[in-house]
Design a protein around this motif. Structure first.
Motif, PDB file in Angstrom:
ATOM      1  N   GLY A 243       0.781  -1.227   0.000  1.00 41.79           N
ATOM      2  CA  GLY A 243       0.000   0.000   0.000  1.00 41.79           C
ATOM      3  C   GLY A 243       0.813   1.278   0.000  1.00 41.79           C
ATOM      4  O   GLY A 243       0.259   2.365  -0.155  1.00 41.79           O
ATOM      5  N   PHE A 244       2.128   1.180   0.152  1.00 36.23           N
ATOM      6  CA  PHE A 244       3.001   2.351   0.188  1.00 36.23           C
ATOM      7  C   PHE A 244       3.707   2.522  -1.158  1.00 36.23           C
ATOM      8  O   PHE A 244       4.374   1.593  -1.638  1.00 36.23           O
ATOM      9  N   ARG A 245       3.555   3.681  -1.756  1.00 36.46           N
ATOM     10  CA  ARG A 245       4.288   3.981  -2.986  1.00 36.46           C
ATOM     11  C   ARG A 245       5.615   4.642  -2.612  1.00 36.46           C
ATOM     12  O   ARG A 245       5.656   5.643  -1.880  1.00 36.46           O
ATOM     13  N   LEU A 246       6.724   4.076  -3.102  1.00 37.98           N
ATOM     14  CA  LEU A 246       8.045   4.645  -2.853  1.00 37.98           C
ATOM     15  C   LEU A 246       8.256   5.828  -3.787  1.00 37.98           C
ATOM     16  O   LEU A 246       8.258   5.672  -5.012  1.00 37.98           O
ATOM     17  N   LEU A 247       8.446   7.000  -3.225  1.00 38.45           N
ATOM     18  CA  LEU A 247       8.591   8.218  -4.018  1.00 38.45           C
ATOM     19  C   LEU A 247      10.049   8.564  -4.295  1.00 38.45           C
ATOM     20  O   LEU A 247      10.371   9.100  -5.358  1.00 38.45           O
ATOM     21  N   ARG A 248      10.929   8.253  -3.344  1.00 34.21           N
ATOM     22  CA  ARG A 248      12.319   8.688  -3.505  1.00 34.21           C
ATOM     23  C   ARG A 248      13.227   7.863  -2.604  1.00 34.21           C
ATOM     24  O   ARG A 248      12.849   7.497  -1.499  1.00 34.21           O
ATOM     25  N   GLU A 249      14.421   7.569  -3.077  1.00 33.55           N
ATOM     26  CA  GLU A 249      15.472   6.937  -2.276  1.00 33.55           C
ATOM     27  C   GLU A 249      16.698   7.841  -2.343  1.00 33.55           C
ATOM     28  O   GLU A 249      17.171   8.178  -3.430  1.00 33.55           O
ATOM     29  N   THR A 250      17.195   8.256  -1.182  1.00 33.04           N
ATOM     30  CA  THR A 250      18.258   9.259  -1.149  1.00 33.04           C
ATOM     31  C   THR A 250      19.312   8.915  -0.101  1.00 33.04           C
ATOM     32  O   THR A 250      18.987   8.857   1.096  1.00 33.04           O
ATOM     33  N   PRO A 251      20.559   8.700  -0.504  1.00 33.01           N
ATOM     34  CA  PRO A 251      21.617   8.538   0.506  1.00 33.01           C
ATOM     35  C   PRO A 251      21.888   9.889   1.191  1.00 33.01           C
ATOM     36  O   PRO A 251      21.928  10.936   0.547  1.00 33.01           O
ATOM     37  N   VAL A 252      22.066   9.853   2.513  1.00 33.47           N
ATOM     38  CA  VAL A 252      22.402  11.059   3.281  1.00 33.47           C
ATOM     39  C   VAL A 252      23.663  10.742   4.085  1.00 33.47           C
ATOM     40  O   VAL A 252      23.588  10.306   5.237  1.00 33.47           O
ATOM     41  N   PRO A 253      24.827  10.932   3.476  1.00 35.10           N
ATOM     42  CA  PRO A 253      26.064  10.547   4.165  1.00 35.10           C
ATOM     43  C   PRO A 253      26.293  11.297   5.468  1.00 35.10           C
ATOM     44  O   PRO A 253      26.907  10.771   6.393  1.00 35.10           O
ATOM     45  N   GLU A 254      25.814  12.537   5.565  1.00 35.38           N
ATOM     46  CA  GLU A 254      26.009  13.306   6.795  1.00 35.38           C
ATOM     47  C   GLU A 254      25.405  12.612   8.015  1.00 35.38           C
ATOM     48  O   GLU A 254      25.929  12.731   9.130  1.00 35.38           O
ATOM     49  N   ALA A 255      24.301  11.906   7.818  1.00 34.59           N
ATOM     50  CA  ALA A 255      23.653  11.197   8.925  1.00 34.59           C
ATOM     51  C   ALA A 255      23.905   9.695   8.863  1.00 34.59           C
ATOM     52  O   ALA A 255      23.383   8.941   9.682  1.00 34.59           O
ATOM     53  N   ASP A 256      24.693   9.258   7.898  1.00 37.32           N
ATOM     54  CA  ASP A 256      25.000   7.840   7.709  1.00 37.32           C
ATOM     55  C   ASP A 256      23.718   7.022   7.546  1.00 37.32           C
ATOM     56  O   ASP A 256      23.543   5.964   8.146  1.00 37.32           O
ATOM     57  N   VAL A 257      22.804   7.535   6.701  1.00 38.23           N
ATOM     58  CA  VAL A 257      21.536   6.855   6.459  1.00 38.23           C
ATOM     59  C   VAL A 257      21.227   6.884   4.963  1.00 38.23           C
ATOM     60  O   VAL A 257      21.781   7.688   4.206  1.00 38.23           O
ATOM     61  N   THR A 258      20.310   6.009   4.582  1.00 37.03           N
ATOM     62  CA  THR A 258      19.660   6.107   3.278  1.00 37.03           C
ATOM     63  C   THR A 258      18.180   6.346   3.540  1.00 37.03           C
ATOM     64  O   THR A 258      17.550   5.608   4.311  1.00 37.03           O
ATOM     65  N   ALA A 259      17.653   7.394   2.938  1.00 36.71           N
ATOM     66  CA  ALA A 259      16.270   7.799   3.212  1.00 36.71           C
ATOM     67  C   ALA A 259      15.332   7.255   2.141  1.00 36.71           C
ATOM     68  O   ALA A 259      15.621   7.340   0.941  1.00 36.71           O
ATOM     69  N   TYR A 260      14.207   6.704   2.593  1.00 37.78           N
ATOM     70  CA  TYR A 260      13.160   6.216   1.702  1.00 37.78           C
ATOM     71  C   TYR A 260      11.884   6.981   2.028  1.00 37.78           C
ATOM     72  O   TYR A 260      11.401   6.940   3.172  1.00 37.78           O
TER      73      TYR A 260
END
Length: 972
Positions: free
Chosen positions: A9-26
């Motif tokens: 039921g969730f549409r993935l809109l964007r995947e973004t690496p954020v090296p400053e926070a050591d995360v990958t954002a979905y």
């Protein structure tokens, strides 16, 4: 996962690496319900979940705040009175709370345990979407407000948790000032209203208004769901969809926040705050100059303004702060840059001033800013503030708050207002742009745009009033009396019955069936072995070195524990004062402003404070230490040690003007802290009745405050004595072989750090001085401190070691049981206080305390009844298990690298071994009902010591004067 694909039921809109926070954002949207979701994937095992709703209030009833409390008072799947409390008692959470902001309400939880994390999510989601508050009016009565009367002859009164909380909060002038600033800056928008609730308006909230607010805003279409950490995201998406979101259809939610139309010119506003009847009102007015600053979605401007605020007002080198102090407008200068709003605001505040100085205040600010723009901001100053900001970003040390939670709050600064959710996590490019802007006039243009040329500005005064509290009380009493006169006998009886019914509900335990709905972990889910605190003990330059090998991302954390026992007892006030002055006065080589710039350029900060330790579980021992804390990147250690040597050995106390400024600022700072945290004053004084260590630390509380005030009253003579004391004390404080140094650093950086540290230590004086004798009275004075507060902070305590009892880990479980059981029910739920504390420590310290409490004697009676409750304590095995697990959540709270080093060093200084910690852990995990009941004699003996301390409303304390050995007005 693929962009634009739908997962449960969730549409993935964007995947973004954020090296400053050591995360990958979905970033997702839930197609059916309209819920927004952000997942930050990382290796951090301290997982965070939150659901946030945009909740702009339209009045001062505090409905957003009361709903926040009330959603956690039972729900569809969890039909208990207080699921929140049951979670606290039985969860391994690392964070569990809810927060009301001016325009949003957050419900965050965190845990390192996968099963526990899932349980927390489910209880919170069921609470916000299906709360019992919608059907049960007693929830609003308890958490918000209700009429209370126990007989037809008795007066009608108000009570309620939020009602009393806000009476306490708005007794504090700084909290009240912020509320009035927002009302003046945003007269036409939601920010005009007090989202926490104004006690005068809270009783206007009806059950219908209460449930309507929830129905309007608590829908997935108005939600911002957040996940952070190492988890199976596919499993979480499936759960969110199937258990909750698929049951809702997307709808429009009227939560839009309007922008405040800009002002044409400066506006003036005047307000009052309450002080005690006998309190001096001269120079007690607050002056504030306040601007609306841009929009929160503009992260670069917000970052830049935070740097600018530091440079102009937050560092000893700050030119605007200096100009305001030299204009003799007041005793201290403060500032606030509030970014958790759609349209942030910036305030400059003068403490301890007079209303007639407001025009001079305004003129001084504007003329100074014009001069700074015309001449250009000092490049070194700006680089120093930018470096300090960058250090804070890279360190990402938020103390006990989970890192993922702070990232969540930062994301909402833009996300909540339809901006990019990740703007506040990225900072590398912004830092480069801001550094480039130093030479291009960027910060000067910022001053012009948002301060000099910005007509949206309010000059607001907050003046003291000795009659305001009494007048508000009179108006409330008359309103209640009129309301009672207008009631029929039947209506009065209905209120009496309603009061009884509420108390009966509060006193009636949840059924076993209801309690069983709260999921509980097993003891097998808890680690049996205590966590290691990495520590290697060695010698360096003749001093003891405590080295903690922790990955610190290139930062060295240092604590110097100097032996303070070489300071005479009569000199203690001067030692405390020196801690406040060091680093803020000139040295032989640099002015205090140059020193501040160098510290900000090269370090992450330095601090100086006094404290006393007891050895292990021996309260009679007494280890006074002067702690010097410092941190810097390893490559910057030469500069750090150079600055430290200069501060410790070459500080000058010759600039009378500067010293008077600092003393006045110190007085104001202490007064503001007392009003925010009076429970700490109470706990400190109670500890002083029993042990040398407690009395020593209490000397740095109210006695030190009195010393600062008397210093200022006879400044010239006091200054001579200070200079004499400094020359006498500094060699005693910062020399000797007894120094212990704690170094927390990555192994790869340790050798270089120790080489620099050894060189520094060789420069410190090594002269030996004898230890001084301390003779504290250790007498139960039973202090009553009178203030303008509308609530009380009630404390009772003793030292159980001195009464012949021993420490055991079961005491930690008793703390949990009392704080979230007996005390929660009696003091918070039934008594209407905001909270209550329990503390039983290894050194024998026992402290029971209440916070923002409308009662006094009644709370002391609750404390006195504790032993009987403990003596007859009974609980099912399931309830005991929950309390053990809840206790372990505090024991195993995740520690930052800095905190690990601090904990290891403190255990070493106090002689607490790994075996001691393991024994305590084993005792917690094996605690049974009989172990709790066995503590009843200890509690009984402590309560019979009859040692009390109360900080509270003058009228209430005076009403109970017979309880106290002495009464003292705190601020005159």
């Amino acid at each position: 996962m693929k962009i634009q694909e739908v997962y449960h039921g969730f549409r993935l809109l964007r995947e973004t690496p954020v090296p400053e926070a050591d995360v990958t954002a979905y970033e997702f949207t839930h197609e059916k319900s309209g819920a927004r979701m952000l997942y930050l994937k990382t290796t951090d095992d301290n997982k965070v979940f939150s659901i946030t709703f945009r909740t702009p209030p339209t009045d001062d009833t505090g409905v957003a705040h009361i709903v926040e409390h009330s959603t956690l008072c039972g729900s569809r799947k969890y039909p208990l009175k207080e699921p929140f409390v049951e979670l606290v008692k039985g969860s391994l959470n690392t964070f569990l709370n809810a927060m009301t902001y001016p325009d949003k309400t957050m419900y965050p939880v965190a845990s390192r345990n996968d099963k526990d994390f899932q349980n927390l999510m489910d209880v919170y989601l069921d609470a916000v979407f299906y709360p019992a508050m919608r059907e049960n009016p007693q929830v609003l009565m308890q958490e918000g407000w209700h009429y209370e009367i126990e007989s037809p002859e008795a007066p009608l009164t108000y009570s309620g948790v939020v009602y009393n909380e806000m009476k306490g909060a708005l007794s504090s002038p700084d909290d009240l000032l912020e509320s009035k600033i927002m009302a003046a800056l945003y007269p036409d928008t939601t920010y005009h209203y007090e989202s926490g609730g104004d006690p005068a308006a809270i009783p206007q909230l009806t059950q219908q208004m209460f449930t309507d607010f929830h129905a309007r805003y608590y829908h997935p279409s108005n939600s911002y769901i957040y996940l952070y950490g190492d988890m199976d995201i596919d499993e979480k998406l499936r759960y969110l969809d199937e258990a909750y979101l698929s049951h809702f259809d997307r709808i429009p939610v009227p939560s839009h926040i309007d922008r405040q139309p800009a002002f044409d010119a400066l506006r003036h506003a005047a307000q009052e705050y309450p002080v005690s009847v006998g309190e001096e009102t001269r120079e007690k007015t607050f002056l504030s100059l306040n601007w609306k600053i841009g929009e929160a979605q503009d992260a670069k401007t917000m970052f830049a303004f935070e740097i600018l605020e530091h440079a102009l007002l937050r560092t000893p080198a700050a030119p605007l702060r200096k100009a305001l102090i030299e204009a003799h407008l007041g005793k201290d200068v403060d500032s606030e840059f509030e970014t958790d709003l759609m349209e942030p605001f910036f305030s400059i505040i003068i403490n301890n001033s007079e209303a007639e100085r407001q025009e001079k205040f305004y003129t001084t600010v504007m003329e100074t800013l014009r001069r700074l723009v015309a001449d250009g901001l000092d490049r070194t100053l700006m680089e120093a503030s930018l470096n300090r900001f960058e250090f804070k970003l890279r360190e990402a040390d938020f103390g006990s708050a989970p890192k993922g939670l702070i990232y969540n709050i930062h994301c909402l600064r833009s996300w909540l207002y339809d901006g990019d959710a990740l703007d506040y996590l990225f900072y590398e490019d912004t830092l480069r742009e801001l550094r480039d802007g130093l030479a291009q006039g960027y910060f000067e243009r910022l001053i012009e745009t948002y301060l000099l040329d910005n007509p949206h500005v309010v000059l607001l005064t907050l003046a003291p009033s000795t009659t305001l509290a009494a007048e508000k009380e009179r108006v409330m009493t008359e309103e209640l009396a009129a309301r009672k006169r207008a009631m029929s006998a039947e209506e009065i009886q209905a209120v009496i019955e309603g009061t009884k019914a509420l108390k009966l509900r509060q006193q009636t335990p949840d059924t076993p069936e209801a309690l069983a709905t709260i999921p509980v972990l097993k003891l097998d889910d808890i680690r049996r072995k205590a966590y290691e605190l990495p520590l290697a003990v060695s010698k360096i330059a003749g001093r003891k070195l405590l080295e903690s090998d922790v990955e610190t991302n290139g930062i060295a954390y240092l604590t110097f524990y100097f032996d303070a026992s070489r300071v005479a007892q009569a000199d203690l006030p001067y030692a405390y004062l020196l801690c406040a002055l060091l680093g803020s006065v000139d040295t032989q080589e640099h002015s205090y402003m140059e020193l501040a710039n160098l510290a900000n350029l090269h370090t992450g900060g330095m601090s100086f404070d006094l404290g006393a330790y007891t050895y292990k579980d021996a309260p009679e021992t007494f280890l006074p230490k002067l702690r010097v804390k410092a941190k810097a990147l390893t490559r910057k250690l030469p500069e750090l040690f150079s600055l430290l040597r200069e501060i410790l050995m070459e500080s000058q106390f010759t600039d009378a003007k500067r010293l008077k400024e600092l003393l006045e600022q110190e007085q104001v700072s202490i007064e503001m802290n007392m009003q925010r945290s009076a429970h700490n004053v109470v706990a400190s004084r109670l500890a002083a009745y029993f042990t040398k260590a407690g009395a020593y630390e209490d000397e740095g509380a109210l006695p030190y405050y009195e010393f600062v005030k008397s210093f200022l009253k006879d400044f010239d003579a006091s200054l001579v004595r200070l200079r004499e004391a400094a020359s006498r004390l500094l060699p005693r404080l910062f020399g000797g072989e007894e120094l212990v140094v704690s170094l927390t650093i990555s192994a790869s950086d340790a050798a270089a750090a120790k080489a620099e540290l050894g060189h520094f230590l060789q420069q410190l004086p090594a002269e030996a001085y004898p230890k001084e004798e301390y003779h504290f009275p250790l007498k139960k004075e039973n202090d009553g401190f009178l203030s303008a507060s509308q609530v009380q902070y009630v404390g009772k305590g003793a030292n159980f070691k001195q009464l012949g009892f021993s420490y055991t880990g079961a005491m930690r479980v008793l703390e949990t049981l009392l704080r979230y059981g007996y005390f929660w029910t009696k003091i918070r739920v039934q008594g209407g206080a905001y909270g209550a504390f329990t503390r039983l420590r290894r050194d024998g310290q026992l402290f029971f305390g209440s916070y923002r409490d409308p009662n006094l004697k009644e709370t002391l009676d609750v404390f006195d009844g504790t032993a009987e409750v403990v003596r007859h304590f009974e609980a099912t095995d399931r309830e005991m298990l929950k309390s053990i697990i809840g206790t372990m959540s505090g024991v195993d709270m995740p520690l930052t690298p800095r905190m690990k080093g601090d904990a290891a060093a403190e255990c070493y200084l106090r002689g607490i071994t790994y075996e001691d910690r393991q024994q305590s852990r084993d005792e917690i995990l094996s605690t049974r009902q009989e172990d709790i009941r066995a503590l009843a004699p200890l509690i009984d003996a402590c309560m019979h010591e009859n040692a009390i301390c109360v900080f509270g409303a003058e009228e209430k304390v005076n009403e109970n004067a017979a309880l106290f050995g002495r009464l003292t007005r705190v601020m005159d």
